[in-house]
Each structure stands twice: as structure tokens, then as C-alpha cells.
Motif scaffolding. Structure first.
Motif, mmCIF file in Angstrom:
data_model
loop_
_atom_site.group_PDB
_atom_site.id
_atom_site.type_symbol
_atom_site.label_atom_id
_atom_site.label_comp_id
_atom_site.label_asym_id
_atom_site.label_seq_id
_atom_site.Cartn_x
_atom_site.Cartn_y
_atom_site.Cartn_z
ATOM 1 N N GLU A 304 0.824 -1.217 0.000
ATOM 2 C CA GLU A 304 0.000 0.000 0.000
ATOM 3 C C GLU A 304 0.856 1.265 0.000
ATOM 4 N N THR A 305 1.905 1.272 0.823
ATOM 5 C CA THR A 305 2.747 2.463 0.934
ATOM 6 C C THR A 305 3.538 2.711 -0.348
ATOM 7 N N MET A 306 4.152 1.667 -0.874
ATOM 8 C CA MET A 306 4.934 1.827 -2.104
ATOM 9 C C MET A 306 4.024 2.175 -3.279
ATOM 10 N N GLY A 307 2.791 1.654 -3.258
ATOM 11 C CA GLY A 307 1.865 1.928 -4.345
ATOM 12 C C GLY A 307 1.461 3.388 -4.433
ATOM 13 N N ASP A 309 3.526 5.824 -3.826
ATOM 14 C CA ASP A 309 4.737 6.586 -4.161
ATOM 15 C C ASP A 309 5.016 6.418 -5.652
ATOM 16 N N GLU A 310 4.802 7.494 -6.411
ATOM 17 C CA GLU A 310 4.945 7.412 -7.859
ATOM 18 C C GLU A 310 6.381 7.177 -8.296
ATOM 19 N N THR A 311 7.336 7.464 -7.428
ATOM 20 C CA THR A 311 8.739 7.259 -7.794
ATOM 21 C C THR A 311 9.174 5.813 -7.637
ATOM 22 N N MET A 312 8.342 4.995 -6.972
ATOM 23 C CA MET A 312 8.713 3.611 -6.687
ATOM 24 C C MET A 312 8.176 2.648 -7.746
ATOM 25 N N PRO A 313 8.973 1.627 -8.092
ATOM 26 C CA PRO A 313 8.456 0.573 -8.964
ATOM 27 C C PRO A 313 7.400 -0.243 -8.220
ATOM 28 N N GLU A 314 6.740 -1.118 -8.948
ATOM 29 C CA GLU A 314 5.783 -2.014 -8.308
ATOM 30 C C GLU A 314 6.522 -2.989 -7.393
#
Length: 419
Positions: A304-307, A309-314
Motif C-alpha cells: 500500500e505504501t509503495m503503491g 509513491d509514484e517514484t517507486m516501482p511495483e
């Protein structure tokens, strides 16, 4: 050996007493090496098997580097003395003799701590002797076996080597950028280290004691002696998708910032929800938790957190539950291997768990054993003909069984939040 034991950074010693890896003249001979046995910052040739390739070896009387004629090397020697808190006095052989241990055992301790061989250069201090004497004393007193003492030296050396590298590369480097005063980084470093050293040392000891208390608490809560070593844990991997492609597309600085952001976010989430970060591998983190519900929350929070963050890959996460062997802060065993395999087959932005993990969530009431039974119970409660089901936190959906290399056929389950 902790920082408050002696303030020392011992150096390697050659078991045969030969002049192996002597340092170039004028450099801080015997500076500690990184955990892979190579000298930090190019200050020693240790580990190469000869004194060649880095300049001329010292030929002065006792073989001690004098540092004359090179201002930067003089500062390096002064920094070493400031950090260690003692002057060079002993060769490895003399240090071993002063500590009352064999040269062979001294060499094993120093190498385990990750320090390069320095031959018989006079580069060790009273602090090094004291640290060696303490380790050997634990063995003589029967508190540790010799093999365990070497493990203590190795685990401490590996951990503190990484910490020291991080502090120099990421912390001191930023603080020692050239200032408006016109002073160079070299001129700024000494007074800065002088100010920071006591504070960082106190903080290191504080964190170590806190972590030791937490680890001891977990161990004493084990059901029996066997469980203290081979424990049932939830183990999870979180892996960035397409990281290899990113390494070809991003600049080195951008890639470094992405990895640091990923590791920092993952470490904070794991700690905040009661798990333990075992290690980071750049594009992957390994975490563990005593409770399956805690591990499930961590896995979903990471997605959920990484999702957001637009700078993070899946991201993809795999978690397994079962017996795990712990050694030197790491975890091993079939459960760990299964969690890694589940991660590799997990869909993007999803969490896959094994059957044992699903059963544990059902046993603890964090997820229904059967979605059909849970749905029937909810319907009965709404109609007033039955009691409402427990407030489940998670939902589990069985996936197709599939063969997993080295582990046979497994039945993964998709983990999601309920409702």
C-alpha cells in the motif's frame, strides 16, 4: 567487541608471523578492513599476500609507518589515534604475547573481525591487546567456546564494518563538504570527528543495549530450549519489480536514492508494526515476525505504501510460516527458501503466502478458515438467526497449485485485506 570495551579497532595478524600485506610507508598501517578483508580507504595492502602494489613498504627499524612528508597521511594517522584512543605500540606477535594468547588464536580473532593481515608491522595498541584479552578470557572462563568467541568477533566485525562505512560515506561526507571558510574537507574532518565521536559512541551503546534487551526478551519467551534456536516464525521477502531494467535506465545517483528510499521505508514499516528487518539486498528486503498477523500487516502495508509513491516501482511480497534457524542475526531453512520462491511468482503489487501461513492466520482468528463459512455466518447474523463472525482482518484466496524448484508442489494463497 563493542566501542566501549576498548575504543579499539584491532587489525589483522598473520598466523605465520610473516610480513603479509604490509602497508605503504607514510600511511596509517593496519587500518581496519572492511568485512570482506580489504582495507578501507586504500590505507593498507593487507590481504593481497605481499607488500607490493601500493608503494614502498616501511623499512624503518620496527617497521612502523612514520607518515612523514605527506600532510594527508599525517592527518589520517592522527584521526586513527583520535578514534582508537591509543598509540601504536605492538606488532601482532607482541600484542598476542601481551594478551597471553597464541598467535594462531589472535590471528583468528582479528580475521573474524574483518581486519586485513599486516605482517609484523608495529600498528596495534593497548586497546587492541585489551580487546584480545577479553575475548580470550571469555573462553578461558568457560563462558564461550573458542568457536563461539570467533563467531562473536565475526558478527560484531561485520555489523560494525557496515555501520562505519555508512557513517563515513553518507554522514560525514555530507558534513565535510567544502565550507565558505575555505577549509578543505581534510581540515574539517578532524575537529568534526572529535566532536561527534563521544556522542556517536554513546548512541551506539544505547541502541545495542536496547536491541540486546529486545532479542533476549524474545528468546526467553520461547517454549523450550530447542525453540530458542529453531523457531517458528513468519518470514517475508519484499522485492522491487523490474529493478534490473531500472539499473540500465537510471543514473547512479538516482538509483542510489531510490534504493535508499525503499530500504528506509521498508525498515520503518517493519519496525513500526512489530517485525524485524533481517537484511536489505538493494532491491529486496527480508523481514521476520513471531506472529503471522504481524507479518501479514507488514506485507500489505509495504504494498500500500509503495503503491502511493509514484517514484517507486511495483512491489511483490512473499511470506511463509514455519521452522526457521537463526544464526548471527540471519535466518535460514526451508521456510526462508519458500518465502523467496513465493516472492518470485507473486503478481505485481500483491502478497502471496504459503499454506502454513494461511492456516496460522485461521488459527489465530485473523482470517477465516473458510470464506464460505464466514459468508454464511455473516448472512445468519444479518437475519438474526446466528452470532456475528469474528472481526477478521484479512482474506485469503487459494491460487493454483504449482511446482516450485527444490520445494515440490506448493499451494500459494493471495492475501488481501477483508472488506
Amino acid at each position: 567487541m563493542t566501542a566501549d570495551d576498548s575504543g579499539a579497532t584491532p587489525r589483522g595478524a598473520d598466523a605465520e608471523g610473516g610480513a603479509v600485506g604490509e602497508a605503504p610507508a607514510g600511511e596509517p598501517t593496519g587500518d581496519p578492513a572492511s568485512s570482506d578483508g580489504t582495507a578501507n580507504g586504500g590505507t593498507a595492502n593487507g590481504g593481497e599476500g605481499s607488500g607490493e602494489g601500493g608503494g614502498t613498504t616501511s623499512a624503518e627499524g620496527d617497521g612502523e609507518s612514520n607518515g612523514e612528508g605527506n600532510g594527508e597521511n599525517n592527518i589520517a594517522v592522527k584521526l586513527e589515534q583520535l578514534i582508537i584512543g591509543a598509540e601504536r605500540r605492538y606488532t601482532p606477535f607482541q600484542a598476542a604475547r601481551s594478551a597471553g594468547v597464541s598467535m594462531d588464536l589472535a590471528a583468528r580473532f582479528w580475521r573474524a573481525m574483518g581486519f586485513a593481515d599486516i605482517g609484523q608491522v608495529k600498528a596495534l595498541t593497548e586497546a587492541d591487546v585489551l580487546a584480545l584479552r577479553r575475548l580470550a578470557g571469555l573462553v578461558e572462563a568457560g563462558l564461550l567456546s573458542e568457536a563461539m568467541a570467533v563467531q562473536v568477533a565475526r558478527s560484531t566485525g561485520q555489523t560494525t564494518a557496515r555501520l562505519a562505512d555508512w557513517q563515513i560515506d553518507s554522514f560525514l561526507e555530507g558534513l565535510t563538504e567544502p565550507q565558505d571558510s575555505g577549509l578543505t574537507r581534510t581540515e574539517i574532518t578532524y575537529p568534526l570527528v572529535e566532536l561527534l565521536l563521544p556522542e556517536l559512541e554513546e548512541f551506539l551503546v544505547y541502541v545495542w543495549r536496547r536491541q540486546l534487551a529486545a532479542a533476549t526478551g524474545r528468546v526467553v519467551q520461547a517454549q523450550d530450549d530447542a525453540e530458542m534456536v529453531d523457531r517458528r516464525l513468519a518470514v517475508g521477502f519484499a522485492d522491487l519489480v523490474g529493478f534490473t531494467r531500472l539499473t540500465r535506465r537510471l543514473e547512479e545517483e538516482e538509483l542510489g536514492e531510490l534504493v535508499e528510499a525503499f530500504e528506509t521505508t521498508a525498515a520503518d514499516l517493519v519496525a513500526a508494526h512489530g517485525g524485524r528487518l533481517i537484511k536489505t539486498l538493494g532491491d529486496e528486503v527480508l523481514f521476520a515476525a513471531d506472529d503471522a498477523g504481524v507479518a501479514a500487516e507488514i506485507g500489505l502495508r509495504l504494498i500500500e505504501t509503495m503503491g502511493h509513491d509514484e517514484t517507486m516501482p511495483e512491489l511483490r511480497v512473499g511470506i511463509a510460516f514455519g521452522t526457521v534457524t537463526t544464526r548471527m542475526g540471519d535466518v535460514f531453512g526451508t521456510t526462508v527458501n519458500l518465502a523467496s520462491r513465493l516472492t518470485s511468482i507473486a503478481p505485481r503489487d500483491a502478497v502471496l503466502v504459503d499454506e502454513a501461513f494461511a492456516e496460522e492466520l485461521g488459527r489465530t482468528g485473523d482470517a477465516p478458515v473458510s470464506e464460505a463459512d464466514a459468508a454464511a455466518a455473516e448472512k445468519a447474523a444479518q437475519e438474526g438467526t446466528g452470532s456475528p463472525p469474528p472481526p477478521y482482518r484479512f482474506a485469503l484466496q487459494p491460487m493454483w497449485q504449482r511446482p516450485v524448484r527444490g520445494l515440490g508442489v506448493v499451494e500459494p494463497w493471495m492475501l488481501t485485506r477483508r472488506g
